[in-house]
Design a protein around this motif. Structure first.
Motif, PDB file in Angstrom:
ATOM      1  N   TRP A  53       0.715  -1.247   0.111  1.00 34.05           N
ATOM      2  CA  TRP A  53       0.344   0.417   0.055  1.00 34.05           C
ATOM      3  C   TRP A  53       1.091   1.556  -0.083  1.00 34.05           C
ATOM      4  O   TRP A  53       2.029   1.556   0.804  1.00 34.05           O
ATOM      5  N   VAL A  54       0.319   2.044  -0.521  1.00 31.70           N
ATOM      6  CA  VAL A  54       1.307   3.623  -1.294  1.00 31.70           C
ATOM      7  C   VAL A  54       0.125   4.714  -0.708  1.00 31.70           C
ATOM      8  O   VAL A  54      -1.147   4.325  -1.472  1.00 31.70           O
ATOM      9  N   THR A  55       0.363   5.799  -0.568  1.00 33.41           N
ATOM     10  CA  THR A  55      -0.078   6.904  -0.119  1.00 33.41           C
ATOM     11  C   THR A  55      -0.826   7.459  -1.164  1.00 33.41           C
ATOM     12  O   THR A  55      -0.453   7.153  -1.940  1.00 33.41           O
ATOM     13  N   ALA A  56      -2.049   7.465  -1.626  1.00 40.43           N
ATOM     14  CA  ALA A  56      -2.648   8.015  -3.172  1.00 40.43           C
ATOM     15  C   ALA A  56      -2.160   9.293  -3.013  1.00 40.43           C
ATOM     16  O   ALA A  56      -2.964  10.463  -4.064  1.00 40.43           O
ATOM     17  N   THR A  57      -0.558   9.529  -3.694  1.00 39.28           N
ATOM     18  CA  THR A  57      -0.192  10.130  -3.757  1.00 39.28           C
ATOM     19  C   THR A  57       0.615  10.219  -4.854  1.00 39.28           C
ATOM     20  O   THR A  57       1.423   9.405  -5.205  1.00 39.28           O
ATOM     21  N   ALA A 195     -10.322  11.856  -5.713  1.00 33.63           N
ATOM     22  CA  ALA A 195      -9.434  10.599  -5.338  1.00 33.63           C
ATOM     23  C   ALA A 195      -8.320  11.544  -6.804  1.00 33.63           C
ATOM     24  O   ALA A 195      -7.186  11.375  -6.166  1.00 33.63           O
ATOM     25  N   LEU A 196      -8.467  11.610  -7.944  1.00 32.82           N
ATOM     26  CA  LEU A 196      -7.249  12.630  -8.808  1.00 32.82           C
ATOM     27  C   LEU A 196      -6.919  13.750  -8.048  1.00 32.82           C
ATOM     28  O   LEU A 196      -5.982  13.685  -8.538  1.00 32.82           O
ATOM     29  N   ALA A 197      -7.700  14.716  -8.434  1.00 42.06           N
ATOM     30  CA  ALA A 197      -6.632  15.939  -7.161  1.00 42.06           C
ATOM     31  C   ALA A 197      -6.026  15.373  -6.025  1.00 42.06           C
ATOM     32  O   ALA A 197      -4.763  15.670  -6.074  1.00 42.06           O
ATOM     33  N   ARG A 198      -7.088  14.802  -5.263  1.00 39.98           N
ATOM     34  CA  ARG A 198      -5.411  14.085  -4.463  1.00 39.98           C
ATOM     35  C   ARG A 198      -4.036  14.036  -4.601  1.00 39.98           C
ATOM     36  O   ARG A 198      -2.917  13.529  -3.722  1.00 39.98           O
ATOM     37  N   TYR A 199      -4.724  12.979  -5.741  1.00 40.41           N
ATOM     38  CA  TYR A 199      -3.376  11.971  -5.839  1.00 40.41           C
ATOM     39  C   TYR A 199      -2.464  13.136  -6.588  1.00 40.41           C
ATOM     40  O   TYR A 199      -1.159  12.450  -6.766  1.00 40.41           O
ATOM     41  N   ARG A 200      -2.987  14.337  -7.469  1.00 39.78           N
ATOM     42  CA  ARG A 200      -2.484  15.494  -8.297  1.00 39.78           C
ATOM     43  C   ARG A 200      -1.623  15.991  -6.914  1.00 39.78           C
ATOM     44  O   ARG A 200      -0.759  17.136  -7.535  1.00 39.78           O
TER      45      ARG A 200
END
Length: 228
Positions: A53-57, A195-200
């Motif tokens: 598992w990796v932090t979602a960024t 999720a996309l904004a958090r990842y970016r």
């Protein structure tokens, strides 16, 4: 082995192999080793086998690559694409755009500057979708139109996609401005946008609309605005 797999997928919290921080599983991305030995993302947490598992960024994924954390967490050799952070971004983006298409088919998306402006007055609009290449003047005017409706909540402005991507998702051409109406499928789309904004590592809210308005005030040349 089965118990280990269930624990891996269902535990409420997991440890990020990149940062060693413990987070809720919803804030991380699961990766598994494919049969060919490559590391692949498992966004839906459905793939069999031991996961890491990796932090979602994107930053955390890049750290995991740099520190060779995937193989260490999987406890076996694995091949990691150096550009896996970009691949994950594209995957999350595709999921979001697919859900936007579903929202459109459900009648929850209104396209075109004039139609969006009219919808703000009479429809349950919960967000404005603006193409990344939209003219700042049009973005500012629609944000102002939202304010004139007297709604208590500030306008949420999504600027995560290019016009060409919106065109494909919505099945029409030159989509620059769109309105998202309330509904279950709309909520699912917004969750994927989150999720996309958090990842970016970007904000897709009111501050972007304000920034666009500032650009317009400074004399920046706006792109062509759709009037459909």
């Amino acid at each position: 082995m089965m118990a280990e797999r269930e624990d891996d997928r269902k535990a409420p919290e997991r440890t990020c192999v990149a940062t060693r921080t413990v987070r809720p599983a919803e804030e991380l991305i699961r990766f598994v080793r494919a049969p060919d030995g490559s590391v692949v993302p498992d966004l839906k947490r459905e793939l069999p086998g031991r996961g890491v598992w990796v932090t979602a960024t994107a930053d955390a994924v890049r750290i995991a690559v740099k520190r060779k954390a995937f193989a260490r967490g999987l406890k076996e050799s694995a091949t990691v694409d150096p550009g896996i952070d970009v691949a994950v971004d594209e995957l999350i983006e595709r999921h979001a755009l697919a859900m936007l298409g579903f929202a459109n088919k459900a009648g929850r998306v209104i396209c075109g500057f004039a139609k969006v402006e009219a919808a703000l007055l009479k429809e349950p609009v919960i967000a404005l979708i603006e193409a990344q290449d939209a003219g700042a003047d049009g973005v500012r005017k629609l944000a102002q139109a939202w304010t004139r409706t007297g709604k208590s909540a500030p306008a949420r402005v999504l600027r995560l996609f290019r016009t060409s991507q919106l065109d494909l998702a919505l099945g029409r051409s030159n989509v620059v401005h769109a309105a998202l109406l309330a509904g279950p499928v709309s909520a699912a789309f917004l969750a994927r946008c989150n999720a996309l904004a958090r990842y970016r590592g970007v904000s897709d809210g009111l501050d972007q609309a304000e920034a666009a308005g500032s650009n317009a005030a400074s004399g920046e040349e706006p792109a062509e605005t759709d009037k459909a």
